[in-house]
Scaffold this motif. Structure first.
Motif, PDB file in Angstrom:
ATOM      1  N   GLY A   1       0.776  -1.234   0.000  1.00 29.45           N
ATOM      2  CA  GLY A   1       0.000   0.000   0.000  1.00 29.45           C
ATOM      3  C   GLY A   1       0.805   1.280   0.000  1.00 29.45           C
ATOM      4  N   ILE A   2       2.102   1.189  -0.271  1.00 23.52           N
ATOM      5  CA  ILE A   2       2.951   2.390  -0.272  1.00 23.52           C
ATOM      6  C   ILE A   2       2.735   3.147  -1.578  1.00 23.52           C
ATOM      7  CG2 ILE A   2       5.302   3.283  -0.158  1.00 23.52           C
ATOM      8  CD1 ILE A   2       6.069   0.771   1.394  1.00 23.52           C
ATOM      9  N   VAL A   3       2.067   4.286  -1.493  1.00 20.76           N
ATOM     10  CA  VAL A   3       1.761   5.082  -2.682  1.00 20.76           C
ATOM     11  C   VAL A   3       2.050   6.552  -2.399  1.00 20.76           C
ATOM     12  CG1 VAL A   3      -0.056   3.487  -3.407  1.00 20.76           C
ATOM     13  CG2 VAL A   3      -0.651   5.486  -2.039  1.00 20.76           C
ATOM     14  N   ASN A   4       2.186   7.299  -3.458  1.00 20.61           N
ATOM     15  CA  ASN A   4       2.226   8.753  -3.368  1.00 20.61           C
ATOM     16  C   ASN A   4       0.773   9.231  -3.404  1.00 20.61           C
ATOM     17  OD1 ASN A   4       2.324  11.532  -4.038  1.00 20.61           O
ATOM     18  ND2 ASN A   4       4.360  11.285  -4.924  1.00 20.61           N
ATOM     19  N   PRO A   5       0.277   9.871  -2.371  1.00 18.34           N
ATOM     20  CA  PRO A   5      -1.138  10.243  -2.334  1.00 18.34           C
ATOM     21  C   PRO A   5      -1.571  11.131  -3.490  1.00 18.34           C
ATOM     22  CG  PRO A   5       0.100  11.353  -0.578  1.00 18.34           C
ATOM     23  CD  PRO A   5       1.000  10.314  -1.149  1.00 18.34           C
ATOM     24  N   GLN A   6      -0.610  11.819  -4.105  1.00 17.81           N
ATOM     25  CA  GLN A   6      -0.958  12.637  -5.272  1.00 17.81           C
ATOM     26  C   GLN A   6      -1.215  11.786  -6.508  1.00 17.81           C
ATOM     27  OE1 GLN A   6       2.655  15.348  -4.837  1.00 17.81           O
ATOM     28  NE2 GLN A   6       1.074  16.814  -5.439  1.00 17.81           N
ATOM     29  N   PHE A   7      -0.682  10.558  -6.511  1.00 13.88           N
ATOM     30  CA  PHE A   7      -0.770   9.699  -7.692  1.00 13.88           C
ATOM     31  C   PHE A   7      -1.145   8.284  -7.241  1.00 13.88           C
ATOM     32  CE2 PHE A   7       2.702  12.818  -8.156  1.00 13.88           C
ATOM     33  CZ  PHE A   7       2.095  13.661  -9.087  1.00 13.88           C
ATOM     34  N   PRO A   8      -2.388   8.089  -6.810  1.00 10.72           N
ATOM     35  CA  PRO A   8      -2.778   6.816  -6.180  1.00 10.72           C
ATOM     36  C   PRO A   8      -2.940   5.649  -7.150  1.00 10.72           C
ATOM     37  CG  PRO A   8      -4.660   8.288  -6.331  1.00 10.72           C
ATOM     38  CD  PRO A   8      -3.467   9.087  -6.763  1.00 10.72           C
ATOM     39  N   GLN A   9      -3.207   5.936  -8.425  1.00 10.06           N
ATOM     40  CA  GLN A   9      -3.427   4.878  -9.409  1.00 10.06           C
ATOM     41  C   GLN A   9      -2.258   4.830 -10.398  1.00 10.06           C
ATOM     42  OE1 GLN A   9      -6.056   2.845  -8.996  1.00 10.06           O
ATOM     43  NE2 GLN A   9      -6.688   4.108  -7.240  1.00 10.06           N
ATOM     44  N   LEU A  10      -2.097   3.653 -11.031  1.00  8.40           N
ATOM     45  CA  LEU A  10      -1.000   3.509 -11.986  1.00  8.40           C
ATOM     46  C   LEU A  10      -1.110   4.527 -13.116  1.00  8.40           C
ATOM     47  CD1 LEU A  10       1.526   1.923 -12.848  1.00  8.40           C
ATOM     48  CD2 LEU A  10       0.011   0.372 -14.109  1.00  8.40           C
ATOM     49  N   LYS A  11      -2.298   4.802 -13.585  1.00 11.45           N
ATOM     50  CA  LYS A  11      -2.474   5.795 -14.643  1.00 11.45           C
ATOM     51  C   LYS A  11      -1.976   7.163 -14.194  1.00 11.45           C
ATOM     52  CE  LYS A  11      -5.791   7.720 -17.933  1.00 11.45           C
ATOM     53  NZ  LYS A  11      -5.135   9.044 -17.911  1.00 11.45           N
ATOM     54  N   ASN A  12      -2.229   7.519 -12.932  1.00 11.29           N
ATOM     55  CA  ASN A  12      -1.732   8.787 -12.404  1.00 11.29           C
ATOM     56  C   ASN A  12      -0.212   8.819 -12.440  1.00 11.29           C
ATOM     57  OD1 ASN A  12      -4.199   8.291  -9.876  1.00 11.29           O
ATOM     58  ND2 ASN A  12      -4.464   9.552 -11.695  1.00 11.29           N
ATOM     59  N   CYS A  13       0.415   7.698 -12.097  1.00 10.77           N
ATOM     60  CA  CYS A  13       1.880   7.619 -12.093  1.00 10.77           C
ATOM     61  C   CYS A  13       2.439   7.788 -13.499  1.00 10.77           C
ATOM     62  CB  CYS A  13       2.340   6.272 -11.521  1.00 10.77           C
ATOM     63  SG  CYS A  13       1.857   5.979  -9.803  1.00 10.77           S
ATOM     64  N   ILE A  14       1.844   7.108 -14.460  1.00  9.31           N
ATOM     65  CA  ILE A  14       2.325   7.194 -15.838  1.00  9.31           C
ATOM     66  C   ILE A  14       2.108   8.595 -16.389  1.00  9.31           C
ATOM     67  CG2 ILE A  14       1.919   6.369 -18.189  1.00  9.31           C
ATOM     68  CD1 ILE A  14       1.367   3.602 -16.971  1.00  9.31           C
ATOM     69  N   ASP A  15       0.944   9.172 -16.136  1.00  8.80           N
ATOM     70  CA  ASP A  15       0.683  10.532 -16.612  1.00  8.80           C
ATOM     71  C   ASP A  15       1.690  11.513 -16.014  1.00  8.80           C
ATOM     72  OD1 ASP A  15      -1.451   9.636 -18.081  1.00  8.80           O
ATOM     73  OD2 ASP A  15      -2.996  10.297 -16.649  1.00  8.80           O
ATOM     74  N   PHE A  16       2.025  11.336 -14.745  1.00 11.18           N
ATOM     75  CA  PHE A  16       2.999  12.219 -14.104  1.00 11.18           C
ATOM     76  C   PHE A  16       4.360  12.095 -14.777  1.00 11.18           C
ATOM     77  CE2 PHE A  16       6.453  12.618 -10.970  1.00 11.18           C
ATOM     78  CZ  PHE A  16       6.336  13.962 -10.663  1.00 11.18           C
ATOM     79  N   LEU A  17       4.809  10.871 -15.043  1.00 11.03           N
ATOM     80  CA  LEU A  17       6.106  10.688 -15.695  1.00 11.03           C
ATOM     81  C   LEU A  17       6.110  11.324 -17.081  1.00 11.03           C
ATOM     82  CD1 LEU A  17       6.923   7.002 -14.671  1.00 11.03           C
ATOM     83  CD2 LEU A  17       7.892   9.101 -13.723  1.00 11.03           C
ATOM     84  N   ARG A  18       5.022  11.192 -17.805  1.00 11.81           N
ATOM     85  CA  ARG A  18       4.939  11.822 -19.133  1.00 11.81           C
ATOM     86  C   ARG A  18       4.973  13.352 -18.999  1.00 11.81           C
ATOM     87  NH1 ARG A  18       6.939   7.993 -21.985  1.00 11.81           N
ATOM     88  NH2 ARG A  18       5.563   6.244 -22.495  1.00 11.81           N
ATOM     89  N   ASP A  19       4.317  13.878 -17.979  1.00 11.08           N
ATOM     90  CA  ASP A  19       4.324  15.323 -17.755  1.00 11.08           C
ATOM     91  C   ASP A  19       5.720  15.839 -17.406  1.00 11.08           C
ATOM     92  OD1 ASP A  19       1.621  15.478 -18.223  1.00 11.08           O
ATOM     93  OD2 ASP A  19       1.038  15.470 -16.105  1.00 11.08           O
ATOM     94  N   GLN A  20       6.574  14.952 -16.908  1.00 12.80           N
ATOM     95  CA  GLN A  20       7.953  15.322 -16.595  1.00 12.80           C
ATOM     96  C   GLN A  20       8.853  15.323 -17.830  1.00 12.80           C
ATOM     97  OE1 GLN A  20       8.886  16.321 -13.331  1.00 12.80           O
ATOM     98  NE2 GLN A  20       6.649  16.317 -13.369  1.00 12.80           N
ATOM     99  N   GLY A  21       8.271  15.046 -18.969  1.00 15.96           N
ATOM    100  CA  GLY A  21       9.046  15.049 -20.215  1.00 15.96           C
ATOM    101  C   GLY A  21       9.679  13.716 -20.541  1.00 15.96           C
ATOM    102  N   ILE A  22       9.309  12.666 -19.830  1.00 18.68           N
ATOM    103  CA  ILE A  22       9.866  11.341 -20.091  1.00 18.68           C
ATOM    104  C   ILE A  22       9.134  10.740 -21.284  1.00 18.68           C
ATOM    105  CG2 ILE A  22      10.098   8.999 -19.167  1.00 18.68           C
ATOM    106  CD1 ILE A  22      10.361  10.330 -16.382  1.00 18.68           C
ATOM    107  N   ASP A  23       9.842  10.587 -22.397  1.00 17.55           N
ATOM    108  CA  ASP A  23       9.191  10.089 -23.606  1.00 17.55           C
ATOM    109  C   ASP A  23       9.661   8.698 -24.019  1.00 17.55           C
ATOM    110  OD1 ASP A  23      11.734  10.700 -24.454  1.00 17.55           O
ATOM    111  OD2 ASP A  23      11.121  12.219 -25.921  1.00 17.55           O
ATOM    112  N   GLN A  24      10.602   8.105 -23.266  1.00 13.90           N
ATOM    113  CA  GLN A  24      10.999   6.740 -23.574  1.00 13.90           C
ATOM    114  C   GLN A  24       9.892   5.773 -23.146  1.00 13.90           C
ATOM    115  OE1 GLN A  24      12.613   8.891 -21.450  1.00 13.90           O
ATOM    116  NE2 GLN A  24      13.916   7.746 -20.014  1.00 13.90           N
TER     117      GLN A  24
END
Length: 239
Positions: free
Chosen positions: A163-186
């Protein structure tokens, strides 16, 4: 989305793992994660470490592993490969020898495990090999920064640990969207905890480029019809 299946290379023999790679692809696998068994797999669970131990008991010659990997790649020309290798194994093989093997045979994607310092990793990157970066579900700042500066794919934890999550990004989709927003395009490939087609579908719907499946497949090696069915079910969830 790509289906990535883990192959314990050399288990129980090199010839057996070569045949299993063909079974994977025939069943629907897109990418094979193929390991070099390590004499010190200190980050692996007992199951994977045991398979590496058995493989090395049956063949302790890394040159033989490299010859077998070339044969597998030549026989499966449409299949993409990711090499999983411990830093201690590269040191045993010899860094230059390992790099030449990868470059000469088109093994460009590396999961480097058990890193003690950055020397080996930087040597691989300087030779245009793509080294993946592991990011835990809670999106630790240091790991996100490493992913931002990495030249390889991002290996993102698919399910949180206890259950260790970042409360700002509770779902996997939130995590992926955040990484994409950081400019990660690989590419972002997700793994850890994937056991069912429903898990695979969740990863796909979250926007990942690929999904890793490991122990679930490995434990079916003695039941080929079931292995083919399970891989087929996973592949259907990817499409």
């Amino acid at each position: 989305m790509k289906l990535i299946c883990y192959l314990s290379n050399g288990y129980p023999t090199l010839n057996a793992s070569k045949m299993m790679a063909e079974n994977y692809v025939n069943a629907g696998c897109d990418v094979i994660e193929m390991d070099f068994p390590s004499h010190n797999p200190f980050l692996e669970n007992e199951f994977i470490a045991g398979r590496m131990k058995t493989a090395l008991e049956n063949c302790d010659d890394y040159d033989a592993y490299m010859r077998e990997m070339i044969e597998i790649k030549n026989e499966l020309p449409q299949t993409k490969f990711i090499l999983m290798v411990y830093e201690n194994t590269i040191l045993e093989i010899g860094s230059d020898k390992f790099i030449h093997f990868c470059i000469n045979n088109g093994f460009n994607d590396i999961i480097l495990v058990g890193i003690k310092d950055q020397k080996i990793k930087m040597n691989l990157i300087q030779n245009n090999l793509k080294v993946s970066c592991y990011v835990q579900y809670q999106l630790l700042d240091e790991e996100v920064n490493q992913a931002r500066n990495s030249n390889g794919f991002v290996y993102l934890q698919a399910k949180p640990t206890q259950g260790i999550v970042n409360p700002q990004f509770p779902q996997l989709k939130n995590c992926i969207d955040f990484l994409r927003d950081q400019g990660i395009d690989q590419p972002i490939y997700c793994g850890v905890g994937i056991r069912t087609p429903e898990d695979v579908l969740m990863v796909k719907e979250s926007g990942a480029d690929g999904v890793f499946v490991g122990s679930v497949i490995l434990k079916l090696h003695e039941d080929l019809p079931m292995l083919e069915k399970v891989i087929g079910d996973y592949k259907a969830a990817c499409d």
